[in-house]
Design a protein around this motif. Structure first.
Motif, PDB file in Angstrom:
ATOM      1  N   GLY A   1      -0.348  32.032  46.624  1.00 52.68           N
ATOM      2  CA  GLY A   1      -1.094  32.756  45.591  1.00 52.68           C
ATOM      3  C   GLY A   1      -0.368  32.751  44.264  1.00 52.68           C
ATOM      4  O   GLY A   1      -0.986  32.590  43.197  1.00 52.68           O
ATOM      5  N   ARG A   2       0.936  32.905  44.310  1.00 48.52           N
ATOM      6  CA  ARG A   2       1.750  32.880  43.079  1.00 48.52           C
ATOM      7  C   ARG A   2       1.674  31.494  42.437  1.00 48.52           C
ATOM      8  O   ARG A   2       1.491  31.363  41.233  1.00 48.52           O
ATOM      9  N   GLU A   3       1.780  30.453  43.254  1.00 45.96           N
ATOM     10  CA  GLU A   3       1.712  29.082  42.742  1.00 45.96           C
ATOM     11  C   GLU A   3       0.328  28.806  42.147  1.00 45.96           C
ATOM     12  O   GLU A   3       0.205  28.203  41.073  1.00 45.96           O
ATOM     13  N   LEU A   4      -0.721  29.244  42.818  1.00 50.78           N
ATOM     14  CA  LEU A   4      -2.079  29.062  42.308  1.00 50.78           C
ATOM     15  C   LEU A   4      -2.247  29.780  40.976  1.00 50.78           C
ATOM     16  O   LEU A   4      -2.774  29.206  40.015  1.00 50.78           O
ATOM     17  N   TYR A   5      -1.805  31.019  40.917  1.00 53.95           N
ATOM     18  CA  TYR A   5      -1.920  31.774  39.658  1.00 53.95           C
ATOM     19  C   TYR A   5      -1.175  31.054  38.531  1.00 53.95           C
ATOM     20  O   TYR A   5      -1.688  30.939  37.412  1.00 53.95           O
ATOM     21  N   GLU A   6       0.005  30.531  38.807  1.00 49.65           N
ATOM     22  CA  GLU A   6       0.782  29.841  37.772  1.00 49.65           C
ATOM     23  C   GLU A   6       0.059  28.582  37.286  1.00 49.65           C
ATOM     24  O   GLU A   6       0.092  28.275  36.094  1.00 49.65           O
ATOM     25  N   ARG A   7      -0.587  27.866  38.195  1.00 47.48           N
ATOM     26  CA  ARG A   7      -1.357  26.678  37.779  1.00 47.48           C
ATOM     27  C   ARG A   7      -2.533  27.080  36.892  1.00 47.48           C
ATOM     28  O   ARG A   7      -2.806  26.422  35.881  1.00 47.48           O
TER      29      ARG A   7
ATOM     30  N   ALA B   1     -16.200  28.361  29.687  1.00 44.45           N
ATOM     31  CA  ALA B   1     -16.577  27.067  30.262  1.00 44.45           C
ATOM     32  C   ALA B   1     -15.367  26.140  30.315  1.00 44.45           C
ATOM     33  O   ALA B   1     -15.191  25.404  31.298  1.00 44.45           O
ATOM     34  N   ALA B   2     -14.535  26.184  29.285  1.00 44.43           N
ATOM     35  CA  ALA B   2     -13.319  25.366  29.295  1.00 44.43           C
ATOM     36  C   ALA B   2     -12.393  25.808  30.429  1.00 44.43           C
ATOM     37  O   ALA B   2     -11.811  24.975  31.129  1.00 44.43           O
TER      38      ALA B   2
ATOM     39  N   ALA C   1     -12.153  24.983  38.552  1.00 41.61           N
ATOM     40  CA  ALA C   1     -12.778  24.041  39.485  1.00 41.61           C
ATOM     41  C   ALA C   1     -11.727  23.137  40.113  1.00 41.61           C
ATOM     42  O   ALA C   1     -11.796  22.843  41.317  1.00 41.61           O
ATOM     43  N   ARG C   2     -10.744  22.721  39.332  1.00 44.81           N
ATOM     44  CA  ARG C   2      -9.684  21.858  39.874  1.00 44.81           C
ATOM     45  C   ARG C   2      -8.833  22.590  40.910  1.00 44.81           C
ATOM     46  O   ARG C   2      -8.239  21.965  41.779  1.00 44.81           O
TER      47      ARG C   2
END
Length: 146
Positions: A98-104, A22-23, A29-30
């Motif tokens: 995709g790489r940037e999203l994964y890192e976030r 959940a955390a 979600a962000r």
């Protein structure tokens, strides 16, 4: 007054899983991502950024205990969102996006994990890791035999 120690069992494992999940869902979600998408992005990243599509699908099926069609749908979603691309037939690669999203997602997950595991002795974490790995192996064997 003595307190009875809590023994590790499926309920304790499940409660810990759902609370930490959940955390993580707040981080997802962000970013507008689903949990299965985050697992897929990690799997591709763990393989150097490119992986055979069927190997990725198999990893999602095994890790998430979902059927093959749901795993393929996740890969297709990421491709449609331009998080994955097809550099060659039968392969998928992370795009820059995709790489940037994964890192976030990874950074957010690491921040949560740091807070959740803070102050727990390394020896306790090592024991828990061994026990949970064994439970996972046994559960996977049960599933394979059913």
């Amino acid at each position: 007054m003595t307190t009875t120690p809590v023994l590790l069992n499926g309920q304790v494992i499940g409660l810990a899983h759902y609370a930490s999940r959940a955390a993580l869902e707040a981080v997802l979600a962000r970013t507008g991502s689903s949990f299965s998408q985050s697992v897929a992005l990690r799997a591709v990243s763990d393989n150097g950024g490119t992986v055979e599509r069927d190997r990725l699908v198999d990893r999602l099926v095994g890790a998430l205990k979902i059927d093959e069609s749901a795993a393929r749908e996740t890969v297709e979603e990421l491709t449609a969102l331009k998080q994955l691309e097809t550099p060659a037939p039968g392969q998928v690669s992370l795009t820059d996006s995709g790489r940037e999203l994964y890192e976030r997602i990874r950074a957010g997950g690491n921040e949560i994990a740091a807070r959740l595991y803070a102050g727990i002795p390394a020896e306790d974490l090592a024991v828990a890791g061994r026990v949970l790995t064994l439970v996972t192996e046994r559960a996977d064997a049960e599933l394979a035999n059913s």
